[in-house]
Design an enzyme around this catalytic site. Sequence first.
Site, mmCIF file in Angstrom:
data_model
loop_
_atom_site.group_PDB
_atom_site.id
_atom_site.type_symbol
_atom_site.label_atom_id
_atom_site.label_comp_id
_atom_site.label_asym_id
_atom_site.label_seq_id
_atom_site.Cartn_x
_atom_site.Cartn_y
_atom_site.Cartn_z
ATOM 1 N N LYS A 124 0.817 -1.215 0.000
ATOM 2 C CA LYS A 124 0.000 0.000 0.000
ATOM 3 C C LYS A 124 0.850 1.263 0.000
ATOM 4 O O LYS A 124 0.407 2.304 -0.483
ATOM 5 C CB LYS A 124 -0.934 0.017 1.213
ATOM 6 N N HIS A 162 0.274 -3.711 15.216
ATOM 7 C CA HIS A 162 0.814 -2.543 14.523
ATOM 8 C C HIS A 162 0.796 -1.364 15.490
ATOM 9 O O HIS A 162 -0.247 -1.035 16.049
ATOM 10 C CB HIS A 162 -0.001 -2.215 13.269
ATOM 11 N N GLU A 180 6.075 -5.580 8.643
ATOM 12 C CA GLU A 180 5.409 -5.065 7.449
ATOM 13 C C GLU A 180 5.838 -3.634 7.155
ATOM 14 O O GLU A 180 5.015 -2.705 7.122
ATOM 15 C CB GLU A 180 3.886 -5.134 7.649
#
Length: 376
Positions: free
Chosen positions: A54, A182, A259
């Site tokens: 993304k 996250h 990530e």
Amino acid sequence: MATRVYLRRLSQSLPRLARRHGTPLFVISKTLLLEQVARFRRLLPRVQPFYAIKANPHPSILKLLADAGVNFDVASVPEIEWALAAGATPDRLIFANTTKRIDAIRAARARRVGLMTFDSEYELDKIARHAPGSTVLVRIKVPNVGSLVELSLKFGAEPADAVPLLIKAKKLGLEPRGVSFHVGSQCTHGSNYLEAFELTKIIVSDARLKQLPLDIIDIGGGFPIRHFDSDEDWFAQMAPALNLEIDRLFDSSFTLIAEPGRALVGPACFLVMSVIGKSLRGNKHWYYLDDGVYGCLSGIIFDHCKYDYRTFRKGPTRLTTPAGPTCDSLDIISTSEELPELAIGDLVYAPNIGAYSLASATSFNGIPPAKAVLVP
């Protein structure tokens, strides 16, 4: 030193590239991208990077990362297809969207993408029905204090619910293997990671007591970059403490993944713009550029980001207002940039703009996004 020399030479080459390709121009540096990959691996040696597509899905970026052995964090069927087209195999992908469309789950299974995240019973039911036997990680809610974008507002199960959810996953015929979290985008508080590690360890220990042999820890993204030369190198500062806690809490039986998006692609790109108009408004110079918040400066709105605007013009600086090219008054880049007096045709450029820029650029007003070029 070598990086500084390269950056100076790359900056000096921007006018030539602008003459050749026109503006707005999005410049992707192969050297800087691969340097960021090496830096991530050096700072967190036990953690395998899964690039968050993304952040910037440009095919050149994905191909370079795939060839460098980087894996991919995907959130949709197109992102799965882009990663596979770049050369990644299905086992190098994690479908890390915790709210997936049913047709996307089916498509992932058809493409043999078997690692997914979830944060609710409803998502577990969908995965079990449409991708039976998948490997799953439970995403938990963790502190996002001081992060530029707080992701735990929308995602993550309560830590107390993690083990019951993993037990349910097992009962549904799925393979629960670990925990993900996250800490929020552009996280400058290393304590967020440390607290998340502690929460994860508690969950993993409890799960193992209940015969769930978890062995994957996904520490998400959020690793910060320097947008301005005056910024601290937060990532390098927090990395030693992160490594100590990783080694203390998770022995070699655990696989650790992350990530990163911004941390890899952010410093690898420049945006070059031209002044296409100017005026005096409220006793202040306004410069109208050929890119703005509807284009590659979309991160100002969607990513709450500020950029470092530079020019090749010398002279005393004044407070100015750079604005974008569209017919919308929202398209104001900044109201207080220190810039020298510019002429129509002068260039303005921004470094460290690889993430959440080109990816979210639009064609509003019929103005296409910046052309992207790859340089060595």
